[in-house]
Design a protein around this motif. Sequence first.
Motif, PDB file in Angstrom:
ATOM      1  N   CYS A  15      65.320  63.310  44.625  1.00 16.79           N
ATOM      2  CA  CYS A  15      63.983  63.896  44.701  1.00 16.79           C
ATOM      3  C   CYS A  15      63.911  65.080  43.750  1.00 16.79           C
ATOM      4  O   CYS A  15      64.748  65.982  43.815  1.00 16.79           O
ATOM      5  N   ASN A  16      62.947  65.078  42.826  1.00 17.81           N
ATOM      6  CA  ASN A  16      62.788  66.224  41.931  1.00 17.81           C
ATOM      7  C   ASN A  16      61.367  66.760  42.023  1.00 17.81           C
ATOM      8  O   ASN A  16      60.407  66.009  42.166  1.00 17.81           O
ATOM      9  N   GLU A  17      61.249  68.082  41.982  1.00 18.08           N
ATOM     10  CA  GLU A  17      59.965  68.749  42.155  1.00 18.08           C
ATOM     11  C   GLU A  17      58.972  68.326  41.078  1.00 18.08           C
ATOM     12  O   GLU A  17      59.334  67.834  40.016  1.00 18.08           O
ATOM     13  N   TRP A  18      57.713  68.580  41.373  1.00 19.98           N
ATOM     14  CA  TRP A  18      56.634  68.223  40.447  1.00 19.98           C
ATOM     15  C   TRP A  18      55.714  69.421  40.296  1.00 19.98           C
ATOM     16  O   TRP A  18      55.366  70.075  41.285  1.00 19.98           O
ATOM     17  N   PHE A  19      55.340  69.718  39.035  1.00 20.83           N
ATOM     18  CA  PHE A  19      54.363  70.784  38.805  1.00 20.83           C
ATOM     19  C   PHE A  19      53.022  70.141  38.487  1.00 20.83           C
ATOM     20  O   PHE A  19      52.813  69.576  37.403  1.00 20.83           O
ATOM     21  N   CYS A  20      52.109  70.237  39.429  1.00 20.13           N
ATOM     22  CA  CYS A  20      50.762  69.683  39.258  1.00 20.13           C
ATOM     23  C   CYS A  20      49.827  70.776  38.759  1.00 20.13           C
ATOM     24  O   CYS A  20      49.694  71.827  39.397  1.00 20.13           O
ATOM     25  N   LYS A  21      49.186  70.534  37.621  1.00 16.93           N
ATOM     26  CA  LYS A  21      48.223  71.499  37.103  1.00 16.93           C
ATOM     27  C   LYS A  21      46.894  71.392  37.849  1.00 16.93           C
ATOM     28  O   LYS A  21      46.422  72.353  38.451  1.00 16.93           O
ATOM     29  N   LYS A  22      46.301  70.223  37.781  1.00 23.48           N
ATOM     30  CA  LYS A  22      44.980  70.061  38.381  1.00 23.48           C
ATOM     31  C   LYS A  22      44.686  68.582  38.540  1.00 23.48           C
ATOM     32  O   LYS A  22      45.324  67.718  37.923  1.00 23.48           O
ATOM     33  N   ILE A  23      43.708  68.314  39.378  1.00 24.52           N
ATOM     34  CA  ILE A  23      43.219  66.954  39.595  1.00 24.52           C
ATOM     35  C   ILE A  23      41.697  66.997  39.504  1.00 24.52           C
ATOM     36  O   ILE A  23      41.061  67.894  40.059  1.00 24.52           O
ATOM     37  N   SER A  24      41.131  66.086  38.763  1.00 18.16           N
ATOM     38  CA  SER A  24      39.668  65.993  38.701  1.00 18.16           C
ATOM     39  C   SER A  24      39.244  64.595  39.137  1.00 18.16           C
ATOM     40  O   SER A  24      39.961  63.610  38.907  1.00 18.16           O
ATOM     41  N   VAL A  50      44.936  63.036  36.873  1.00 16.98           N
ATOM     42  CA  VAL A  50      45.991  63.940  37.342  1.00 16.98           C
ATOM     43  C   VAL A  50      46.696  64.545  36.139  1.00 16.98           C
ATOM     44  O   VAL A  50      47.178  63.819  35.257  1.00 16.98           O
ATOM     45  N   ASN A  51      46.755  65.864  36.079  1.00 20.53           N
ATOM     46  CA  ASN A  51      47.416  66.568  34.975  1.00 20.53           C
ATOM     47  C   ASN A  51      48.721  67.196  35.450  1.00 20.53           C
ATOM     48  O   ASN A  51      48.723  68.014  36.371  1.00 20.53           O
ATOM     49  N   THR A  52      49.806  66.808  34.790  1.00 19.58           N
ATOM     50  CA  THR A  52      51.125  67.381  35.063  1.00 19.58           C
ATOM     51  C   THR A  52      51.404  68.481  34.048  1.00 19.58           C
ATOM     52  O   THR A  52      51.065  68.359  32.873  1.00 19.58           O
ATOM     53  N   GLY A  53      52.019  69.568  34.498  1.00 18.28           N
ATOM     54  CA  GLY A  53      52.279  70.708  33.628  1.00 18.28           C
ATOM     55  C   GLY A  53      53.198  70.380  32.462  1.00 18.28           C
ATOM     56  O   GLY A  53      53.986  69.428  32.498  1.00 18.28           O
ATOM     57  N   LYS A  54      53.119  71.208  31.416  1.00 15.43           N
ATOM     58  CA  LYS A  54      53.944  71.015  30.227  1.00 15.43           C
ATOM     59  C   LYS A  54      55.282  71.731  30.322  1.00 15.43           C
ATOM     60  O   LYS A  54      56.158  71.521  29.490  1.00 15.43           O
ATOM     61  N   ARG A  55      55.434  72.605  31.311  1.00 15.50           N
ATOM     62  CA  ARG A  55      56.673  73.373  31.417  1.00 15.50           C
ATOM     63  C   ARG A  55      57.858  72.451  31.669  1.00 15.50           C
ATOM     64  O   ARG A  55      57.698  71.326  32.146  1.00 15.50           O
ATOM     65  N   LEU A  56      59.048  72.916  31.338  1.00 14.00           N
ATOM     66  CA  LEU A  56      60.257  72.119  31.426  1.00 14.00           C
ATOM     67  C   LEU A  56      60.477  71.618  32.846  1.00 14.00           C
ATOM     68  O   LEU A  56      60.306  72.353  33.816  1.00 14.00           O
ATOM     69  N   SER A  57      60.812  70.327  32.965  1.00 16.70           N
ATOM     70  CA  SER A  57      61.092  69.675  34.253  1.00 16.70           C
ATOM     71  C   SER A  57      59.866  69.594  35.155  1.00 16.70           C
ATOM     72  O   SER A  57      59.995  69.477  36.377  1.00 16.70           O
ATOM     73  N   ALA A  58      58.660  69.648  34.569  1.00 16.93           N
ATOM     74  CA  ALA A  58      57.444  69.604  35.385  1.00 16.93           C
ATOM     75  C   ALA A  58      57.168  68.219  35.937  1.00 16.93           C
ATOM     76  O   ALA A  58      56.538  68.078  36.980  1.00 16.93           O
ATOM     77  N   GLY A  59      57.619  67.189  35.245  1.00 17.35           N
ATOM     78  CA  GLY A  59      57.364  65.828  35.692  1.00 17.35           C
ATOM     79  C   GLY A  59      58.281  65.418  36.831  1.00 17.35           C
ATOM     80  O   GLY A  59      59.250  66.087  37.161  1.00 17.35           O
ATOM     81  N   THR A  60      57.936  64.287  37.456  1.00 19.95           N
ATOM     82  CA  THR A  60      58.758  63.787  38.561  1.00 19.95           C
ATOM     83  C   THR A  60      58.745  62.259  38.570  1.00 19.95           C
ATOM     84  O   THR A  60      57.771  61.625  38.130  1.00 19.95           O
TER      85      THR A  60
END
Length: 663
Positions: A74-83, A8-18
């Motif tokens: 609850c904070n949003e999550w930016f998901c890049k991709k899943i392989s 699972v890849n989380t984005g690098k943009r600010l506040s992308a993690g959760t």
Amino acid sequence: MVIYTVTVNTGKRLSAGTTSSISIQLRGTEAESEEQILNNLNQGSESTFEIETRKSLGELIAVKLNFKQLGHLCNEWFCKKISVNTPEGDNILFPCYRWLDCGEILVLRTAQALLVFQDRTEGQRHRTKQLEKRQELFGWRVYDQGMPQIIDCDDESLLPAEVRFSFTKSVEFFSTAAKQFVYQMVNQLADNQNSWESFRTLEDFYSGIKNETIEYVKEHWDEDEFFGYQYLNGFNPMMIQRCSKLPENFPVTNDMVKDSLSGSSLEQELKKGNIFLSDYKMLDGLVGNVINGRQQYLTAPLVLLYCNPQGKMMPIAIQLKQKPSKENPIFLPSDSKEDWRLVKIFVRSAEFGVHEVDFHLLRTHLLAEVFTVATLRHFPSPHPLFKLLIRHTRYTLQINILARNKLISADGILSKYAGVGGEPLVYFLKRATASLTYSALCFPDNISERGLENVPNYYYRDDGMQLWEIINKFVAAFLSNYYKQDDHVQKDTELQRWISEIFTNGFLARDDSGIPSSFQTLEELIKFVTMVIFSGSAQHAAVNNGQYDFGGWMPNFPSGLKKPPPKEKGQTTEDTILETLPDKSTTVNIMSILSLLTNDSADYYPLGYFPENLVDEDAPLKLIEDFQKNLSKLSDRIEKRNEKLELPYTYLNPKNVGNSVSI
């Protein structure tokens, strides 16, 4: 037991993690896995998990993400991709590249692009569910009768997370606006309704502005050569067209212009194709806005230009109103310096109206919104056109909602400080919509219709034609990879609903527009998609990015004029001009918005930049690589040419062309 390894890849943009609870489930053709909680979804992270199942799930077709809200935090999550690495040894990519909201359930399909009739039964069910949800989220609304429909949302913060600004862009956008406001207040001009005392006072105000193009414009704005140059390479190179016969309502005679024609005659130059016309008839009859309590005056000029033997486009006659009369004289370069200067200022003010409302707002922003909403409503994530077009919709909905709320609303900047703002804007926008044609949006057709194929030093045409060809070549190859024959185009029900909705809601079902209501051939589809991409990227860059450069110096782009046009010659003085030009308040407020609208953010995406890996097949990946190489070569050619130009034309350099209407 068999094991699936999930990355699972989380984005690098600010506040992308959760830190919120998110579960994952794998779905195959034969079975589904149990839901499993994902942990350590930090900004920029790549996390690996193992999922055990009793037996193989069969061919993997989807991944379900369940964003569970636990309590109030609850904070949003930016998901890049899943392989997923399968027990059979396959590595399957599930692109995401979007924000997930609290409480949201999201089903991701594989990166494989499939047309609806190629998808398996389970996949078709998913496509239907995804589009039903999207059509609930992205509804249409009539903004006003006679205009393209818009997204059914008044508040940008209420847009689904997947189409909102990144945190970075939001902070930069509003901080830039705040800086502009502070700059106005420091100079104590934001509310100053006085006219400028002199051109020297106006020049002193600009002394602290560091912009090379504004400096150039300030030095040359009053020269006929530069006035004509802007019709070709300014921020609105869309008005000029070749003139083979003078309009009946523009009775220019040979005696009037013979001194401007290098020893030739008007009849000879018309035959040679060296006479050009810019006709602002779309503004005819519009009553100007009221700014700071003062009536503003709109004109609908006719401007005759001559391309001289040196290849320079020179104005040779100007009539400020459409109906000729004794009180509407034809002005000439041989008239007094003050008369000729004032008349050109009225033309440049008319330019403000047609540029901002027709060529900028309607043809790029509003049409891009139509294309965006239709794309989200009718192309599910596996559709090749979703994968192709989605990057060209980035931030468009949010920037347009901001424009409606901050620029053209009752208390918006254009409504308060533009002569064509308020009610005139609504009337003009309806006129522009009613006359808009498909050929006007297709670059080669537009250049041909206006008779501009051979005009010298027309860099907008030269760069735009090459960009159109590069985009068209890429689109043709990309779509041909999926639509093997015309029958595939006809059978694609998702595609047919897409173009039908664009025709109905965007172009108001006008058959005379030339916009297709359905597609029968691949060739038709390729041309239309090329137009969609070009309009939201290259054309927007051409009419947007130079606004502050060419319009920052107010006399070159006055948003409104406080006195009516002259009815006779020989009465104009410098004081008359200063009293006609926008007041100090209008000047600085329009300057501020032009500056804001031409500032790119840190997360700017240039044309050809593909940060989202939405496909993993070799053929489209190679096409993307070739597309980027062709854009890079064009960029090099433009930069080499610009080294020789006194005023470089940079707006269609691919490096300066955004992927979407995002500012």
